[in-house]
Design an enzyme around this catalytic site. Structure first.
Site, PDB file in Angstrom:
ATOM      1  N   GLU A 151       0.813  -1.221   0.000  1.00 23.83           N
ATOM      2  CA  GLU A 151       0.000   0.000   0.000  1.00 23.83           C
ATOM      3  C   GLU A 151       0.848   1.274   0.000  1.00 23.83           C
ATOM      4  O   GLU A 151       0.850   2.038   0.987  1.00 23.83           O
ATOM      5  CB  GLU A 151      -0.951   0.004   1.189  1.00 23.83           C
ATOM      6  CG  GLU A 151      -1.976  -1.112   1.131  1.00 23.83           C
ATOM      7  CD  GLU A 151      -3.095  -0.938   2.165  1.00 23.83           C
ATOM      8  OE1 GLU A 151      -2.852  -0.309   3.203  1.00 23.83           O
ATOM      9  OE2 GLU A 151      -4.186  -1.459   1.927  1.00 23.83           O
ATOM     10  N   GLU A 305      -6.842  -7.715  -0.765  1.00 17.24           N
ATOM     11  CA  GLU A 305      -7.149  -7.777   0.672  1.00 17.24           C
ATOM     12  C   GLU A 305      -8.586  -7.355   0.908  1.00 17.24           C
ATOM     13  O   GLU A 305      -9.069  -6.403   0.295  1.00 17.24           O
ATOM     14  CB  GLU A 305      -6.276  -6.795   1.458  1.00 17.24           C
ATOM     15  CG  GLU A 305      -4.839  -7.177   1.623  1.00 17.24           C
ATOM     16  CD  GLU A 305      -4.106  -6.176   2.519  1.00 17.24           C
ATOM     17  OE1 GLU A 305      -4.747  -5.527   3.358  1.00 17.24           O
ATOM     18  OE2 GLU A 305      -2.891  -6.044   2.341  1.00 17.24           O
TER      19      GLU A 305
HETATM   20  C1  GAL Z   1      -4.441  -2.981   4.887  1.00 21.47           C
HETATM   21  C2  GAL Z   1      -2.988  -3.373   4.998  1.00 21.47           C
HETATM   22  C3  GAL Z   1      -2.829  -4.625   5.821  1.00 21.47           C
HETATM   23  C4  GAL Z   1      -3.616  -4.530   7.078  1.00 21.47           C
HETATM   24  C5  GAL Z   1      -5.038  -4.252   6.746  1.00 21.47           C
HETATM   25  C6  GAL Z   1      -5.912  -4.163   7.958  1.00 21.47           C
HETATM   26  O1  GAL Z   1      -4.621  -1.676   4.492  1.00 21.47           O
HETATM   27  O2  GAL Z   1      -2.419  -3.576   3.743  1.00 21.47           O
HETATM   28  O3  GAL Z   1      -1.470  -4.804   6.105  1.00 21.47           O
HETATM   29  O4  GAL Z   1      -3.091  -3.500   7.862  1.00 21.47           O
HETATM   30  O5  GAL Z   1      -5.124  -3.028   6.067  1.00 21.47           O
HETATM   31  O6  GAL Z   1      -7.238  -3.879   7.605  1.00 21.47           O
END
Ligand code: GAL
Length: 662
Positions: A151, A305
């Site tokens: 990110e 994710e």
């Molecule tokens: C994302 C990030 C992950 C984790 C996740 C939690 O933005 O890439 O590492 O922190 O959020 O929701």
């Protein structure tokens, strides 16, 4: 994208962090992954201090064993470079590479993302660890994809950044006179007489220079991209067949122009975390998925994710009720995702995100969540064929990251101008009408769309103006909302009446803005009310659709329509209410010949098409059973449908029409 070592079907898995667990747990993990049908995991995303415990000393043995284990289980590794979380030793050895806020505070290590992406020491260390990983694992049979960093989106305002910003500006502007003109430095005595005087937008006494702030965001997107490219090129050189990606974050804090970055990755990967646990979660999921498809140029992308078990809602992590995890994941598949990936595989026992949900929750695999994970893993292979189909959309919404950034500035005529809110409203209105939308770059060819919606496209250069004009002249239908086309790409106002860039095509011009404070509304001639904004508008060829019916603007046009050559262009000079807004979009859809879905409210429908076949995704987001017309082979149940499909509460179906897959 060629993906020789990619999963055979849709991707399914999540971030796997073996460094957080003793080795026996890895074995249990991999056994559970096999049970669930996991075929891809992101590994090593934040493992830098475990891979390089001291400068130049690498400890790859644990990662060797973890990757071997995955390989033996037939699971691919989406192997990350760990550069989003430099180890403490790095911070202590290179204090100049710690980030500085706009207020001049230098941050300390103790979290993640605490580095300056323009600091030479950081860039060199990032290249070194990426090269070491490339050297060690380029030929590893588990390696399916490289996941660079995590990110991109951290900020810095230090002297390294100042130097890089100046170098970027010198490439953009022929000379200081060009910079002074673009930034309007005649105002408030800001004229620069040497490049060395130019700074990042650091904290200052009063309103900052908006053109400087806009250029800084553009620069920072490019600077982060340069950092990404350095790693990508190393990885590509070591393993030319292995695709390289990075997971895009989405939010106001992210200075990345995703559309531009998308051309630099092999697969667009996006993290999706809707805010809210009501139906807005489904709407935001659809919004981000449609954006991701735009960034990917219509090609498949990957939801890298999402949270398995919860949705963040005003400070609480609200549990997803049974079935919602799968339904949200399938909504992204419908809109072009090449799979469903999650953060994270196993919920961490300790650390900053110890209460973030996991595919394997704290309770362990004997849990509702893991049962649903297994179910989703069983379903995805049945849906794999949809990857061949392109999402079909007749309507587009204009997307422009710099307009978003510019509308975050404090010098605008109203601080209630909300770029994302305006786009979300247009998208949500189409979603509720069961009409699929693409996002589109307005400077491109729009002729494939029957209708183009343009909310808050504040910045518009001549290319955008020209492309929009050609689209409408050629028979396109256009709706433009207030505060669009007002300024050029540098943020300089286009003179002669708003909305400068679109005046001619809209057949109107506005003499003055009349923004409205929060508690003020204006009556309109159709009985509805406008909020937030109004304008002193003149007709110049357009006809009024509704007029202001009270206050200073009484009698003046509020919403207009203009026949322009073969097309039709609407202008909306106020924020319409809950009735008038969908009414206007409905009228524009009808004029454009786009039919709403016509299904029961709360049902989402998306169509994908390939030569000779098509897939219709139907998702019932309501708590009631619904019946929808349809015929074909239903992929979720594996049943033939003749005329009608029954969707249980929260249920979904994917109907194939046309020939069987080869
Ligand atoms: C994302 C990030 C992950 C984790 C996740 C939690 O933005 O890439 O590492 O922190 O959020 O929701």
């Amino acid at each position: 994208m060629r993906w020789p070592n990619g999963p055979a079907g849709l991707c399914f898995g999540g971030d796997w962090n073996p460094e957080q667990w003793p080795e026996p747990v890895w074995h249990e993990d991999v056994a559970l992954m096999r049970q669930a049908g996991v075929n891809l995991v992101s590994v090593g995303v934040f493992a830098w201090s475990w891979l390089e415990p001291e400068p130049g000393r690498y400890t790859f043995d644990w990662l060797d064993r973890a990757l071997d284990l995955l390989h033996r289980a037939g699971i691919g590794a989406n192997l990350a470079t760990p550069t989003a979380a430099p180890p403490p030793w790095f911070a202590l050895a290179h204090p100049d590479a710690l980030p500085v806020t706009a207020e001049g505070v230098r941050l300390s290590h103790g979290s993640r993302d605490t580095y300056c992406a323009a600091a030479p020491a950081y860039r060199a260390a990032a290249r070194r660890i990426a090269a070491a990983l490339a050297g060690r694992y380029a030929g590893h049979p588990a390696l399916a994809m490289w996941h660079v960093h995590n990110e991109y989106g951290s900020w810095c305002h230090c002297d390294h950044v100042a130097g890089a910003f100046r170098a970027w500006l010198r490439r953009r502007y022929p000379d200081l006179a060009g910079l002074n003109a673009a930034w309007g430095t005649a105002f408030w005595s800001q004229r620069y007489s040497a490049w060395e005087q130019v700074l990042p937008p650091r904290a200052t006494q009063y309103l900052p220079n908006p053109h400087q702030a806009l250029d800084f965001r553009r620069f920072w997107s490019d600077e982060l991209l340069a950092a990404f490219r350095e790693q990508r090129d190393l990885l590509r050189a070591a393993a030319p067949e292995v695709p390289v990606t990075t997971n895009f974050a989405f939010g106001d804090w992210v200075p990345v122009d995703h559309r531009q970055w998308a051309g630099e990755v092999d697969l667009v990967a996006v993290d999706g975390y809707p805010a809210g646990s009501g139906i807005e979660a489904e709407q935001q999921t659809a919004f981000l998925a449609d954006l991701a498809r735009h960034w990917a140029g219509g090609a498949p992308w990957l939801l890298m994710e999402q949270s398995p078990g919860t949705l963040g809602d005003r400070g609480a992590q609200v549990a997803k009720p049974p079935g919602r995890m799968a339904r949200l994941a399938v909504s992204s598949l419908a809109r072009g995702s090449r799979g469903a990936m999650f953060f994270q595989w196993r919920a961490s026992a300790a650390g900053a995100e110890q209460f973030h949900s996991g595919l394997v929750p704290h309770a362990g695999p004997a849990s509702r969540i893991f049962a649903e994970v297994r179910e989703l893993g069983g379903l995805l292979p049945r849906l794999a064929e949809v990857d061949a189909g392109a999402v079909s959309a007749e309507v587009a919404i204009g997307w422009d990251a710099p307009s978003w950034w510019a509308l975050r500035q404090p010098q605008l005529p109203a601080d209630r101008l909300d770029y994302l809110g305006a786009l979300a409203r247009a998208h949500r209105t189409l979603w509720l009408a069961q009409v699929t939308a693409d996002f589109a770059d307005l400077s491109g060819d729009l002729s494939g769309y029957r209708l183009v919606l343009v909310p808050s496209h504040y910045l518009a250069g001549d290319r955008v103006a020209g492309a929009v004009e050609r689209y409408v002249a050629g028979g396109g239908q256009l709706v433009v909302w207030y505060f669009s086309g007002v300024a050029d790409r540098t943020g300089r106002v286009r003179l002669g009446g708003y909305p400068g860039a679109f005046r001619e095509v809209l057949g109107v011009w506005a003499e003055e803005f009349h923004p409205l404070p929060p508690d003020v509304t204006v009556p309109l001639s159709d009985g509805s009310r406008g909020t937030r904004w109004s304008e002193h508008l003149h007709l110049a060829g357009a006809e009024p659709v509704s007029r202001y019916a009270g206050g200073e603007l009484a009698g003046r046009p509020a919403v207009t329509r203009h026949r322009y050559q073969a097309g039709l262009a609407w202008y909306v000079s106020t924020e319409l209410d809950q009735t008038a807004y969908p009414g206007l979009v409905g009228a524009a859809l009808a004029a454009a010949g786009v039919r709403p879905g016509g299904l029961p409210p709360g049902v989402e429908v998306v169509r994908r098409r390939a030569a000779g076949r098509g897939w219709t995704f139907l998702l019932n987001h309501t708590a009631e059973p619904v019946r929808v017309p349809g015929a074909g082979y239903e992929l979720v149940s594996g049943a033939r449908v003749d005329r009608e499909l029954a969707l249980p509460p929260g249920g979904f179906a994917v109907l194939r029409t046309g020939r069987e897959p080869e």
